[in-house]
Design a protein around this motif. Sequence first.
Motif, short mmCIF file in Angstrom:
data_model
loop_
_atom_site.label_atom_id
_atom_site.label_comp_id
_atom_site.label_asym_id
_atom_site.label_seq_id
_atom_site.Cartn_x
_atom_site.Cartn_y
_atom_site.Cartn_z
N ARG A 122 0.81 -1.00 0.09
CA ARG A 122 -0.10 -0.12 -0.17
C ARG A 122 0.92 1.15 0.17
N PRO A 123 1.38 1.54 -1.17
CA PRO A 123 2.38 2.80 -1.18
C PRO A 123 1.93 4.13 -0.88
N PRO A 124 2.75 4.81 -0.51
CA PRO A 124 2.08 6.18 -0.36
C PRO A 124 2.02 6.81 -1.69
N ARG A 125 1.23 8.04 -1.52
CA ARG A 125 0.75 8.73 -2.77
C ARG A 125 1.74 10.01 -3.11
N ALA A 126 2.55 10.05 -2.12
CA ALA A 126 3.54 11.09 -2.28
C ALA A 126 4.65 11.08 -1.23
N VAL A 127 5.87 11.67 -1.55
CA VAL A 127 7.10 11.65 -0.87
C VAL A 127 7.73 13.16 -1.01
N VAL A 128 8.25 13.40 0.18
CA VAL A 128 8.85 14.39 0.38
C VAL A 128 10.35 14.58 0.90
N GLY A 129 11.13 14.89 0.01
CA GLY A 129 12.51 14.89 0.61
C GLY A 129 13.09 16.00 1.03
N ILE A 130 13.52 16.16 2.16
CA ILE A 130 14.29 17.43 2.49
C ILE A 130 15.82 17.13 2.48
N ASN A 131 16.45 18.10 1.47
CA ASN A 131 18.09 17.89 1.44
C ASN A 131 18.39 16.37 1.27
N ALA A 132 17.72 15.93 0.20
CA ALA A 132 17.76 14.26 0.08
C ALA A 132 19.21 13.91 -0.31
N PRO A 275 5.22 25.19 5.49
CA PRO A 275 3.96 25.64 4.49
C PRO A 275 4.20 25.01 3.13
N HIS A 276 5.31 24.45 2.48
CA HIS A 276 5.60 24.02 1.35
C HIS A 276 5.35 22.59 1.48
N ILE A 277 5.37 22.06 2.31
CA ILE A 277 4.99 20.40 2.77
C ILE A 277 3.43 20.29 2.84
N VAL A 278 2.76 21.24 3.49
CA VAL A 278 1.22 21.60 3.79
C VAL A 278 0.64 21.51 2.52
N GLN A 279 1.18 22.56 1.35
CA GLN A 279 0.72 22.79 0.14
C GLN A 279 0.74 21.45 -0.57
N PHE A 280 1.87 20.91 -0.75
CA PHE A 280 2.08 19.86 -1.44
C PHE A 280 1.35 18.70 -1.12
N LEU A 281 0.87 18.36 0.26
CA LEU A 281 0.10 17.47 0.59
C LEU A 281 -1.33 17.75 0.24
N HIS A 282 -1.60 19.12 0.33
CA HIS A 282 -3.03 19.60 -0.15
C HIS A 282 -3.18 19.30 -1.66
N ASP A 283 -2.14 19.70 -2.27
CA ASP A 283 -2.15 19.65 -3.88
C ASP A 283 -2.48 17.86 -4.21
N ASN A 284 -1.91 17.02 -3.36
CA ASN A 284 -2.40 15.70 -3.58
C ASN A 284 -3.48 15.05 -2.48
N GLN A 285 -4.36 15.96 -2.36
CA GLN A 285 -5.62 15.78 -1.55
C GLN A 285 -6.41 14.65 -2.17
N ASP A 286 -6.27 14.41 -3.21
CA ASP A 286 -6.98 13.04 -3.82
C ASP A 286 -6.60 11.71 -3.04
N ALA A 287 -5.28 11.64 -2.82
CA ALA A 287 -4.64 10.54 -2.13
C ALA A 287 -5.10 10.51 -0.87
N VAL A 288 -5.18 11.64 -0.14
CA VAL A 288 -5.81 11.75 1.21
C VAL A 288 -6.94 11.24 1.42
N SER A 289 -7.88 11.68 0.61
CA SER A 289 -9.36 11.46 0.43
C SER A 289 -9.54 9.91 0.34
N ALA A 290 -8.76 9.43 -0.65
CA ALA A 290 -8.70 7.92 -0.99
C ALA A 290 -8.47 6.89 0.27
N VAL A 291 -7.47 7.66 0.98
CA VAL A 291 -7.08 6.50 2.35
C VAL A 291 -8.17 6.80 3.41
#
Length: 297
Positions: A122-132, A275-291
Amino acid sequence: MMNELPADWPLRERSRMIRCRPHVWHVQTVGQGPDVLLLHGAAASGHSFHRLLPYLPGYRLILPDLPGQGYTRAGGHMRLGLDAMADDLGSLCEDQDWRPVAIIGHSAGAAVALRMAEIMPRPPRAVVGINAALGPFDGFAGWLFPKLARAMATGPFAAAVVTKLSSSRPQVARLLAGMGSPLDAEGVEMYRRLVSRTRHIEGTLGMMAQWQLEPLLERLPQIAVQTLLMTAAGDKAVPTRVSAEAAARMPRATHLALPHWGHLVHEEAPQAVAPHIVQFLHDNQDAVSAVKARRPS
């Protein structure tokens, strides 16, 4: 094993130990909502996110210490590489019925996050890398290499030698400043305690010895998870170009360059990162809603 955790460790009241083979995991959980997994970098621990958490409301934030590091006790010395670590974290998620909609990884933790996105049932729908750290080990691990070279002559006592060489407060403060992130006294003290633990250094050295990043880098064009790679201009451990080049090779990745701060930007300036993480997750809101829809009421 909870008695090993200092009484004033950040978020200690949120800590628990979870036995999930082959490791005994130290995990902290904060908040309610869809699951988000946060993975620290080499030689750090889940504590490194504690200043970021208040800026990420509306999620259940799950912070494991990686195997052998922090306060997670490794159950197998050959399970500390990238693939094994991602596999074991995936098993932990399944065991606990965690369903992360996103994984946030700092430094080497970002590589683990991308590998998990490849292999989880059940993979994540989004990944955030900070100074990856999608390149050679730098940061804490890179700083340890010269000391490791000297310590090798002592064989099984290498970690103890590195700990002795590394764990004074001025030395740790210099290390953090050398990565572009001069933390305050509390931040320095938390890392001093980690580096003072021989078991933590053993886990970090084991991770370095078993780290094989090249196969993941070769597969970047096939990794289709929505990905945000954030960099800080003052990072002296991982050059900005590492994330920029990785994002350019990934079909659904974006590179975001912050104009200031260093390798530990999420600790230095969580209010700038969040704020950038929150916006990114918001932009992928379909993934959150599906879960949310899949969760039992």
